[in-house]
Design a protein around this motif. Structure first.
Motif, PDB file in Angstrom:
ATOM      1  N   SER A   1       0.831  -1.211   0.000  1.00 17.36           N
ATOM      2  CA  SER A   1       0.000   0.000   0.000  1.00 17.36           C
ATOM      3  C   SER A   1       0.862   1.257   0.000  1.00 17.36           C
ATOM      4  O   SER A   1       0.589   2.213  -0.742  1.00 17.36           O
ATOM      5  N   PHE A   2       1.917   1.266   0.817  1.00 16.69           N
ATOM      6  CA  PHE A   2       2.847   2.398   0.809  1.00 16.69           C
ATOM      7  C   PHE A   2       3.433   2.595  -0.591  1.00 16.69           C
ATOM      8  O   PHE A   2       3.536   3.721  -1.091  1.00 16.69           O
ATOM      9  N   HIS A   3       3.845   1.492  -1.205  1.00 12.65           N
ATOM     10  CA  HIS A   3       4.435   1.536  -2.549  1.00 12.65           C
ATOM     11  C   HIS A   3       3.453   2.167  -3.544  1.00 12.65           C
ATOM     12  O   HIS A   3       3.810   3.049  -4.321  1.00 12.65           O
ATOM     13  N   ASN A   4       2.206   1.708  -3.494  1.00 12.00           N
ATOM     14  CA  ASN A   4       1.211   2.188  -4.456  1.00 12.00           C
ATOM     15  C   ASN A   4       0.834   3.644  -4.213  1.00 12.00           C
ATOM     16  O   ASN A   4       0.609   4.399  -5.169  1.00 12.00           O
TER      17      ASN A   4
ATOM     18  N   GLN B   1      10.091   5.002   0.492  1.00 11.69           N
ATOM     19  CA  GLN B   1      11.081   4.690   1.523  1.00 11.69           C
ATOM     20  C   GLN B   1      10.467   3.842   2.632  1.00 11.69           C
ATOM     21  O   GLN B   1      11.109   2.924   3.146  1.00 11.69           O
ATOM     22  N   GLN B   2       9.213   4.131   2.984  1.00 12.05           N
ATOM     23  CA  GLN B   2       8.531   3.317   3.992  1.00 12.05           C
ATOM     24  C   GLN B   2       8.336   1.885   3.482  1.00 12.05           C
ATOM     25  O   GLN B   2       8.538   0.918   4.236  1.00 12.05           O
ATOM     26  N   ALA B   3       7.959   1.769   2.206  1.00  9.42           N
ATOM     27  CA  ALA B   3       7.811   0.434   1.620  1.00  9.42           C
ATOM     28  C   ALA B   3       9.155  -0.285   1.578  1.00  9.42           C
ATOM     29  O   ALA B   3       9.250  -1.475   1.900  1.00  9.42           O
ATOM     30  N   ARG B   4      10.190   0.440   1.215  1.00 15.40           N
ATOM     31  CA  ARG B   4      11.532  -0.145   1.126  1.00 15.40           C
ATOM     32  C   ARG B   4      12.000  -0.672   2.485  1.00 15.40           C
ATOM     33  O   ARG B   4      12.572  -1.776   2.566  1.00 15.40           O
TER      34      ARG B   4
ATOM     35  N   LEU C   1      10.859  -5.599  -3.160  1.00 16.28           N
ATOM     36  CA  LEU C   1      11.917  -4.617  -2.905  1.00 16.28           C
ATOM     37  C   LEU C   1      12.494  -4.135  -4.230  1.00 16.28           C
ATOM     38  O   LEU C   1      12.751  -2.933  -4.417  1.00 16.28           O
ATOM     39  N   GLY C   2      12.681  -5.054  -5.168  1.00 15.68           N
ATOM     40  CA  GLY C   2      13.175  -4.673  -6.494  1.00 15.68           C
ATOM     41  C   GLY C   2      12.231  -3.712  -7.190  1.00 15.68           C
ATOM     42  O   GLY C   2      12.663  -2.754  -7.842  1.00 15.68           O
ATOM     43  N   ARG C   3      10.931  -3.930  -7.033  1.00 17.82           N
ATOM     44  CA  ARG C   3       9.948  -3.027  -7.643  1.00 17.82           C
ATOM     45  C   ARG C   3      10.057  -1.629  -7.054  1.00 17.82           C
ATOM     46  O   ARG C   3      10.014  -0.632  -7.770  1.00 17.82           O
ATOM     47  N   THR C   4      10.180  -1.568  -5.733  1.00 15.86           N
ATOM     48  CA  THR C   4      10.254  -0.258  -5.078  1.00 15.86           C
ATOM     49  C   THR C   4      11.530   0.477  -5.473  1.00 15.86           C
ATOM     50  O   THR C   4      11.507   1.683  -5.740  1.00 15.86           O
ATOM     51  N   LEU C   5      12.638  -0.236  -5.529  1.00 20.48           N
ATOM     52  CA  LEU C   5      13.900   0.390  -5.940  1.00 20.48           C
ATOM     53  C   LEU C   5      13.799   0.910  -7.369  1.00 20.48           C
ATOM     54  O   LEU C   5      14.298   2.001  -7.684  1.00 20.48           O
ATOM     55  N   ASN C   6      13.154   0.153  -8.243  1.00 26.41           N
ATOM     56  CA  ASN C   6      12.964   0.594  -9.619  1.00 26.41           C
ATOM     57  C   ASN C   6      12.171   1.896  -9.661  1.00 26.41           C
ATOM     58  O   ASN C   6      12.526   2.846 -10.361  1.00 26.41           O
ATOM     59  N   ASN C   7      11.085   1.940  -8.896  1.00 25.45           N
ATOM     60  CA  ASN C   7      10.247   3.131  -8.917  1.00 25.45           C
ATOM     61  C   ASN C   7      10.929   4.341  -8.289  1.00 25.45           C
ATOM     62  O   ASN C   7      10.718   5.484  -8.722  1.00 25.45           O
ATOM     63  N   MET C   8      11.748   4.102  -7.271  1.00 29.04           N
ATOM     64  CA  MET C   8      12.521   5.209  -6.701  1.00 29.04           C
ATOM     65  C   MET C   8      13.493   5.755  -7.745  1.00 29.04           C
ATOM     66  O   MET C   8      13.682   6.974  -7.861  1.00 29.04           O
ATOM     67  N   GLY C   9      14.075   4.858  -8.531  1.00 27.68           N
ATOM     68  CA  GLY C   9      14.913   5.308  -9.633  1.00 27.68           C
ATOM     69  C   GLY C   9      14.137   6.161 -10.609  1.00 27.68           C
ATOM     70  O   GLY C   9      14.644   7.178 -11.112  1.00 27.68           O
ATOM     71  N   GLY C  10      12.872   5.779 -10.854  1.00 29.63           N
ATOM     72  CA  GLY C  10      12.033   6.548 -11.761  1.00 29.63           C
ATOM     73  C   GLY C  10      11.763   7.953 -11.263  1.00 29.63           C
ATOM     74  O   GLY C  10      11.725   8.905 -12.047  1.00 29.63           O
ATOM     75  N   VAL C  11      11.583   8.088  -9.953  1.00 31.45           N
ATOM     76  CA  VAL C  11      11.357   9.424  -9.390  1.00 31.45           C
ATOM     77  C   VAL C  11      12.594  10.291  -9.589  1.00 31.45           C
ATOM     78  O   VAL C  11      12.496  11.456 -10.027  1.00 31.45           O
ATOM     79  N   TYR C  12      13.765   9.740  -9.290  1.00 30.62           N
ATOM     80  CA  TYR C  12      14.991  10.528  -9.451  1.00 30.62           C
ATOM     81  C   TYR C  12      15.246  10.851 -10.930  1.00 30.62           C
ATOM     82  O   TYR C  12      15.754  11.933 -11.250  1.00 30.62           O
ATOM     83  N   TYR C  13      14.860   9.962 -11.820  1.00 36.83           N
ATOM     84  CA  TYR C  13      14.942  10.255 -13.257  1.00 36.83           C
ATOM     85  C   TYR C  13      14.079  11.477 -13.589  1.00 36.83           C
ATOM     86  O   TYR C  13      14.506  12.394 -14.285  1.00 36.83           O
TER      87      TYR C  13
END
Length: 360
Positions: A186-189, A208-211, A223-235
Motif C-alpha cells: 500500500s505504501f508503494h502504491n 522509503q517506507q515500503a523499502r 523490494l526490487g519493484r520499489t527500488l525501480n520506482n525510486m529510480g524513476g522518481v529521481y529520473y
C-alpha cells in the motif's frame, strides 16, 4: 495457500515506469460430488463415502494449489499466457470445490496478469469478482490486496483520486490485519500515485517506507519493484546518476530471482537514463540486452518502441544503415500491435533518413 506475485510493476518500454505492484459462481455440492461416484465408491457404505469425498477434496485442493504455484512461477518469468492457463485451471477446480477463499485468491492472480498484459477492462472485471468474495468472507488481507490491484488499474487510466482512495483503504485494512507485506504494498502504491502526479517528495517518502518494510521482511521481489520506482522518481527530477544507482540495485535483485520480464524492462530504463547522461553507446548496449529479454517473453509492444529508441541513437551517431534497419523493424512490429505513436515515430525516422535530413 496465499501466493503473492505482485508482478504488476511494468508498463511498455517507452518511459520510466512508476507503476506498482499490479490478479464465480460456486458449483453446487451435488455437482462437485459427481466425480466421486464415477470412480466407483459404493454409495451404500456411508463410511466409505465420507472417506472418499474427503480424499477427493484433498487431492483436488492439492492440484489447485500446485496449479496456482505453477501460474505464479510462469507469471514471474513473463510467461503470461501460460500463467493464465494455469490460473484458469486452478480456478475451475476451486469453483467445483466451492472454495471461496481459493476462488478469490486465484481471481486476484488472474487480474494481476491481465493488468500486466495491458488488458485493463478484463483485469477490472476479474478483480471486482475477487473483491466481492473477499468482502463477503471477511478476508481483510486479501481484500487489501485486491483493492491495491484495482487501484493500479485506475492509476494507469489516470483516475488518480480513485486510485489513491483504494490504496488508502487497502492500507487501513492491512494495518488492521497487521499484514506487513500488504502494508508495504500500500505504501508503494500510494507513492506511485504521488509520483504520477508529480509530487516527487511525497512519492519518495512512501517508497522509503515500503523499502524499509520489504528489506526487513526479506521481500526481494517487491523490494526490487520499489527500488525501480525510486529510480524513476529521481529520473523525473533530473538526478540521473541517483536514478542509475537505484536501477543497478533493482537489476541485481531481478537477476537473482530470475525475473526475465523485470530485467528486460529495467535494462530499458537504464538505457533511457544513459541517454540522459550523454552515454549513447552504453544506452545501445542496455537496449540490446533488454531486447533479448523482451523478445524471449513475447513483449512485442515494448520491443517495437525499444527499436525506435535504438534507431534514434544510431541516427545521432551517424550510423544511417543501422538506424534505418531499426526503424523498419520497429515499423513492422508497431503496426502489428496497432501502436499509432510508435508507427508515427518509425515512419518519421524512415522519412528523415530517406530524404537526408538530420534528427532534430
Amino acid at each position: 495457500m496465499h501466493c503473492r506475485s505482485y508482478y504488476f510493476s511494468y508498463v511498455a518500454a517507452t518511459s520510466i515506469i512508476l507503476s506498482p505492484a499490479l490478479t464465480v459462481l460456486t458449483i453446487s455440492d451435488a455437482w462437485a460430488l459427481a466425480p466421486i461416484m464415477a470412480r466407483g465408491v459404493r454409495v451404500g457404505d456411508s463410511r466409505q463415502d465420507s472417506f472418499g469425498l474427503r480424499a477427493q477434496a484433498t487431492d483436488s485442493k492439492t492440484q489447485a494449489d500446485l496449479l496456482l504455484e505453477k501460474g505464479v512461477k510462469n507469471h514471474r518469468q513473463g510467461l503470461f499466457r501460460e500463467a493464465i492457463q494455469a490460473f484458469e485451471q486452478a480456478l475451475a477446480i476451486r469453483q467445483q470445490l466451492g472454495d471461496k477463499p481459493g476462488i478469490g485468491e486465484t481471481l486476484n492472480n488472474l487480474g494481476e496478469v491481465y493488468g500486466e498484459m495491458g488488458l485493463q477492462p478484463k483485469a477490472l472485471e476479474v478483480l471486482q469478482q475477487a473483491l466481492a468474495i473477499h468482502r463477503e468472507i471477511g478476508a481483510g488481507s486479501r481484500t487489501a490486496r485486491t483493492l491495491n490491484l484495482i487501484g493500479f488499474v485506475n492509476r494507469v487510466a489516470d483516475n488518480f483520486s480513485e486510485a489513491m482512495k483504494l490504496h488508502q483503504e487497502a492500507l487501513e485494512l492491512a494495518k488492521t490485519a497487521n499484514d506487513q507485506i500488504e502494508i508495504a504494498e500500500s505504501f508503494h502504491n500510494i507513492g506511485a500515485v504521488y509520483g504520477e502526479q508529480g509530487s516527487y517528495a511525497k512519492a519518495i517518502e512512501f517508497y522509503q517506507q515500503a523499502r524499509t518494510i520489504r528489506t526487513k521482511e526479506g521481500d526481494r521481489r517487491d523490494l526490487g519493484r520499489t527500488l525501480n520506482n525510486m529510480g524513476g522518481v529521481y529520473y523525473n527530477i533530473g538526478d540521473f546518476n541517483r536514478a542509475m544507482e537505484f536501477y543497478h540495485q533493482a537489476l541485481a535483485i531481478r537477476r537473482e530471482i530470475g525475473d526475465r520480464a523485470g530485467v528486460g524492462r529495467l535494462l530499458n530504463n537504464m538505457a533511457l537514463t544513459s541517454r540522459k547522461l550523454g552515454k549513447d553507446t552504453q544506452a545501445l548496449i542496455y537496449f540490446q540486452q533488454a531486447m533479448i529479454m523482451l523478445e524471449a517473453i513475447g513483449d512485442r509492444a515494448s520491443v517495437g518502441r525499444l527499436l525506435n529508441n535504438m534507431g534514434a541513437i544510431y541516427e545521432r551517431l551517424g550510423q544511417q544503415g543501422k538506424a534505418l534497419e531499426s526503424y523498419e523493424r520497429a515499423l513492422k512490429i508497431v503496426r502489428e500491435g496497432g501502436d499509432k505513436v510508435g508507427e508515427n515515430t518509425a515512419t518519421e525516422g524512415i522519412r528523415r533518413l530517406s530524404s537526408g535530413q538530420r534528427l532534430p
